[in-house]
Design a protein around this motif. Structure first.
Motif: not given
Lengths: 435, 302
Positions: A255-259, B133-137
């Motif tokens: 449910h993560a935005e990144e996912y 600091f999110a994981s996305s590039e």
């Protein structure tokens, strides 16, 4: 005498200020005898309120002399559950009807349960429901929560990637087939076969259930580290580390935005999640429209189950309310009737727990889900057999803590850090639960 | 004289009347909850059920999660103090030197800007940091990392050290400004003559700072130290907004978060209360030790 005036005045101000509040609170409970009865409802999902309001309209048509009005409030997840806990422990302040999320539900079954048993409404229709979905809200034979959905866990395949890899998804029957297909995907495309949650339990728990195992025995004993569960976690770990066909979900969980961004971009060819996850595809990964096919989970053994009932929200009636009986009857109407179960699909996109409606025409109507998934209007007819392949989940009062341990220690230490083997991590968590 | 003044003729009552509001509010909002928490820490509490279980809750504290929470809280408190006392002190001295003359308007603007973070809701701050600091590039931190030639990182999932650095970073961003204000107030109390005579004796800037500023700022430093200890051990929101109620590997598990986890998520209010009482005792002892160490209790040594 008069020198006491000051004292008396000050004391009166304080006493008045505090008791005034209580007095105002008490008067709210007194209802007018005529006119519609207002039922206070708490939920943590805004969209649930619309469902109850539509059911109230239907109810009012059928019960002109017992009109109800739903006064629904959506609170943040944590706040709502905490407030309810305090209300039930202190004996005051609970609503008439409340949605309780499954991983918190056992908290309210501790002590002397302050919720109304729904058995009198459940028993007449019990056979038409997926029994396992009542079991999770049951204590000592009393059903305290009514389910929203079956939470049928399925495999979502990205057909574009599977086709490019040359895999026929209908030929995947066992997890061995799935892993073999995974190698084909990784070798022939840029995508991963799947993602595994490293900070939540939705990758691990359904497979435990699919193998007819549990975190706890039906007697409440800790089973988290039994051999079956270790093997399931080893399989997930192998997919990531030795087979190299899976990665941990970007952002940690599904449910993560990144996912969502990763998956919408064709990052992985498949993912296993419950049917209620359909809404995440339509709302957050709309680029994948027309590319996703829903299939049963692969099996572990040739005669093994192909699904699990996962997640859920049980709706309950606290016994301290002013309209307990009316609230219970209305809730039963909303959650147990055929109309209600059809509306669960139409309004919320849930796979309704009442099996008889699965073959009804109402569930074969076109909507945003049938447009999105390649199964089209056949989703329910195709998935119906799976409702017989659901192993019950043993819910104990320790489930909330077990889930916390899985989220914070077991999955991260095995999958992201690699600091523990599946057996070590599960044993460590189980030992904490046994303490 | 009007009637109202008559009660005050009897001087005996006056002090009691004036302290009454404080006594009442302290009783209602402090003494009563603390006593209740102490009682609850010896009880098992569930809906419709409250029974005494002796020391059970305290016995159950001997578990790895409690130790992790304890360690995280101590490390966090230590690091925030290590950063949030020297840095604001030096910045305050620099800022103070611009107070008069050409730098005056800059001084006013800077002081206002530095104070701004303290006024912001921690939820907003946490959310902004979470996104940075999110994981996305494309997240800010990863963009910067890539510009410097490092691969993008999943900052929030990168383990305990990164997590602690992030938490201290949020605290630093939030509290540097307000601590500068405290030190600026302290600097105003130092008479200019001391610096002038030191200059006559040929002291350089560092010597003046070391021999005059630091010793004379001690009361302010002790105050900042004390509130930092309270703030450090009470930290909850920063971790909550960065990771939510649970964090992978318990990297964000603090004492207060452990109370939340046990008290509410797992509905073990008795155990939660026991953690709370333990935390109260720890903060009390640590503050007492620090105050003793800094000579706060010594009389008339200013």
């Amino acid at each position: 005498m008069r020198r006491h005036t000051m004292w008396v005045a000050m004391v009166l101000v304080f006493v008045g200020a505090t008791t005034g509040l209580f007095a105002a609170g008490q008067q709210e409970g007194m209802e007018e005898a005529s006119g519609p009865v207002e039922l206070e409802l708490w939920t943590f999902q805004e969209i649930h309120i619309a469902f109850y309001e539509r059911m109230a309209e239907l109810w009012n048509e059928q019960h002109p002399d017992r009109q109800v009005v739903i006064n629904g409030t959506a609170y943040p997840y944590g706040d709502m559950h905490n407030n309810l806990l305090v209300a039930l422990q202190s004996g005051t302040g609970a609503p008439d009807i409340v949605d309780i999320e499954i991983s918190r539900f056992p908290n309210y079954l501790r002590g002397n349960v302050q919720l109304r048993s729904m058995n009198d409404y459940v028993d007449p229709v019990r056979d038409d429901f997926v029994e396992a979905r009542f079991d999770i809200y049951t204590k000592d034979g009393n059903v305290y929560g009514l389910p929203f959905h079956v939470g049928l866990t399925v495999m979502y395949y990205n057909t574009e990637i599977m086709d490019a890899a040359g895999v026929d998804i209908d030929s995947i029957d066992t997890w061995d087939d799935y892993i073999a297909a995974g190698h084909q995907v990784v070798d022939n495309t840029d995508a991963w076969m799947t993602t595994v949650e490293a900070t939540e339990q939705w990758s691990f728990w359904p497979l435990v259930t699919e193998r007819k195992s549990n975190f706890f025995g039906s007697d409440g004993s800790v089973q988290l580290d039994n051999q079956t569960n270790i093997e399931v976690l080893e399989m997930l770990n192998d997919m990531v580390r030795t087979e190299g066909i899976a990665r941990t979900a970007p952002g940690g969980f599904h449910h993560a935005e990144e996912y969502y961004g990763f998956m919408a971009d064709g990052g992985a060819a498949s993912i296993w999640m419950p049917l209620w996850y359909m809404g995440r595809f339509t709302d957050y990964m709309s680029d994948l429209s027309g590319k996703i096919a829903i299939r049963p989970l692969p099996r572990f053994t040739p005669d093994g189950f192909r699904s699990a009932g996962m997640g859920g929200t049980g709706t309950a009636v606290p016994t301290q309310g002013d309209h307990v009986e009316l609230a219970a009857e209305f809730l039963a109407f909303a959650k147990l009737s055929e109309e209600g179960n059809i509306l669960l699909w139409e309004e919320l996109g849930f796979d309704p727990p009442r099996k008889s409606v699965w073959t009804s025409d109402a569930l074969a109507q076109e909507n945003k889900y049938t447009d999105f998934f390649t199964n089209g209007t056949e989703i329910f007819r195709q998935m119906l057999p799976l409702t017989e392949e659901i192993h019950p989940v043993n819910m104990t009062t320790q489930i909330p803590d077990a889930i916390t341990l899985i989220q914070t220690e077991v999955m991260p230490s095995v999958l992201s850090e690699g600091s523990a083997t599946p057996a070590e991590a599960l044993r460590r968590a189980a030992d904490q639960l046994r303490q | 004289m009007p009637a109202l003044s008559r009660p005050f003729k009897n001087q005996r009552y006056v002090p009691y009347v004036f302290v009454l509001p404080f006594v009442l509010s302290a009783g209602l909002f402090f003494v009563y909850p603390v006593i209740q928490t102490i009682i609850m820490s010896f009880q098992e509490i569930a809906p419709g059920l409250r029974e005494f279980v002796g020391l059970d809750n305290y016995r159950r504290l001997a578990n790895p999660r409690f130790y992790t929470a304890l360690r995280n809280s101590f490390v966090y408190t230590f690091l925030t103090i290590a950063v949030l006392i020297p840095v604001p002190m030096v910045l305050a001295v620099l800022l103070n030197s611009a107070r008069s003359g050409a730098g005056r308007s800059a001084f006013t603007v800077l002081r206002g800007m530095l104070f701004l973070p303290a006024l912001m809701s921690v939820v907003v701050v946490g959310t902004v940091f979470r996104l940075m600091f999110a994981s996305s590039e494309s997240a800010i931190a990863n963009t910067v990392a890539q510009l410097l030639g490092f691969p993008p990182t999943e900052w929030l999932l990168a383990g305990p050290t990164t997590a602690m650095v992030l938490l201290v970073l949020v605290a630093t961003w939030r509290w540097t400004g307000i601590n500068i204000i405290y030190f600026l107030a302290g600097l105003q109390q130092i008479p200019n003559e001391l610096y002038e005579s030191a200059e006559l004796d040929g002291a350089n800037a560092f010597q003046k700072f070391r021999r005059i500023t630091v010793p004379l700022l001690r009361p302010v430093t002790v105050f900042v130290l004390t509130i930092s200890v309270f703030g450090g051990f009470a930290m909850f929101e920063e971790s909550f907004v960065l990771w939510g109620p649970t964090s992978p590997g318990n990297v964000g598990l603090t004492m207060v978060k452990y109370i939340y986890q046990q008290g509410f998520q797992s509905a073990q209010m008795g155990l939660g209360s026991a953690v709370g009482i333990t935390l109260l005792a720890i903060v009390f002892l640590v503050s007492l030790a620090l105050l003793k160490l800094t000579g706060f209790f010594r009389q008339g040594d200013e």
